[in-house]
Design an enzyme around this catalytic site. Sequence first.
Site, PDB file in Angstrom:
ATOM      1  N   ARG A 125       0.816  -1.219   0.000  1.00 29.18           N
ATOM      2  CA  ARG A 125       0.000   0.000   0.000  1.00 29.18           C
ATOM      3  C   ARG A 125       0.850   1.269   0.000  1.00 29.18           C
ATOM      4  NH1 ARG A 125      -3.081  -3.113   3.965  1.00 29.18           N
ATOM      5  NH2 ARG A 125      -4.516  -4.367   2.757  1.00 29.18           N
ATOM      6  N   VAL A 126       2.168   1.097   0.149  1.00 25.93           N
ATOM      7  CA  VAL A 126       3.055   2.260   0.026  1.00 25.93           C
ATOM      8  C   VAL A 126       3.438   2.419  -1.439  1.00 25.93           C
ATOM      9  CG1 VAL A 126       5.321   3.167   0.670  1.00 25.93           C
ATOM     10  CG2 VAL A 126       3.874   2.124   2.395  1.00 25.93           C
TER      11      VAL A 126
END
Length: 516
Positions: free
Chosen positions: A380-381
């Site tokens: 999710r980064v």
Amino acid sequence: MAYDIIEKLKKEIENFKHEAELENVGIIIEASDGIAKISGLSNALSQEILIIETETGDVSCLVSNLEESSIGSIILGNFEKVKIGDRVRQTGQVLSIEVGEEIIGRVVDPLGKPLDNKGVIFSAKSGPAPVGKNSENYPLEKTAPSVVDRESVRTPVHTGIKAIDSMIPIGRGQRELIIGDRGTGKTAVALDTILNQAKDAGRSQVVCVYVAIGQKNSKIAKIVKILEDAGAMKYTVIVSAPASAPAALQYLAPFAGCAIGEYFMDKGKDALVIYDDLSKHAQSYRELSLLLRRPPGREAYPGDIFYLHSRLLERAAKLSKEKGSGSLTALPIIETQLGDVSAYIPTNVISITDGQIYLESNLFNQGLRPAVNVGLSVSRVGSSAQTKAMKKVAGRLRLELAQFRELQAFVQFASDLDENTKKKIERGERLTELLKQSDREPVSFEKEVVVLYAGINGFMDDVPKNRIKEFETKFVDFLEKMHKEKIIGTIQKSNELNEETEKNLAAALKEFKKIF
């Protein structure tokens, strides 16, 4: 003479003031299986350390349950010594572990005691400090850094695994879950990440903390040997709470590992903590909670199991410049059963972390190592934790592989397919082959970039599938000997793949293909 003595005694009696010293003392009313119930000590605090005075010496315990008429505590020493009727006294201290630079390279238990037969960790006078120790006591439970104290994740932690660094990048300060069935290579991914930190040149050294929870002693010994042989113990700490350790120590192990990592983060360094694995941690907490008579919830886990893991994993952070710019990256591991990611503990940890690397048994059995399911794995980064060079090369990789997976079903009808589809399938097969990697062979970032560039841009399209590995090895060797400064050195220093370097790389590939 007798009169003088009487007068002196009278004066002494008049001047004698006796103030009784009151001490708050508790009594053990129940003791079994590592749990003690204590009557009294009404002003004890949650997570406080208490001392039980047994016949053979003092034993410490940790306050866990605060009830109306008693205290439920977890015994941290040998619980067989504790008997009903033993006295208990307060210390006013919370549970903490002694940490400092000297802990690097050591194997310790969750209370900080050495397990590697290398002697005391912190000597009374160590290093340049004139007085006292070069160490601090860090509490095992600590509030996570606030939103204001953090900044966004943007520096990569290179794992040395091509499939992960290109498509599921991990950043410093991120929490990335490694999830999969037993025997799918979860620990191998974590170990490769530790080994690769020695190769990740041009960036600050990452201090690694490996926490073994409920593992076999033989497995932990093997991991220590692997890291020692590779020279990785120079920047690694191992916290060991094996399957033979009491549930209390297995429960405390990840918090101890986190406290060690936080020490280095607070000093402005980068730390990486691997929790192997949190499934066993949840089981040890369930065991303690049931013994403490807490009401069981779903799958007999106590209701606060989510809070247990969230307050552990929230402590991973990338600190702001004002706080010293340190970082703590967490790689929790969760073991699923028959690939069931919808069970209670997996869904809990998935929702706390910033993405997951999903390792699949079917892929593992097909010989794809690491067995990463690219469709279900996510970071999710994302690409904000990648270098510009990797971003440029890997941007198309996920798309190419996704298209290949869609078309894979048609491979058996290859003769009826149009030329374009055939090419996509063939390239997908070669890219899959390129992403295969053996255990304990992490690849440095600049070599990953050049190899993936060759695969994505069609330079391997005419190489037979069974020779992809050979092509990769010989090409990297060729670059090392002939174009080290021009290509590999430039990418390593700048983290970019600029136009000039790209031209040189394409020319080097054409040159190499003539001799291959």
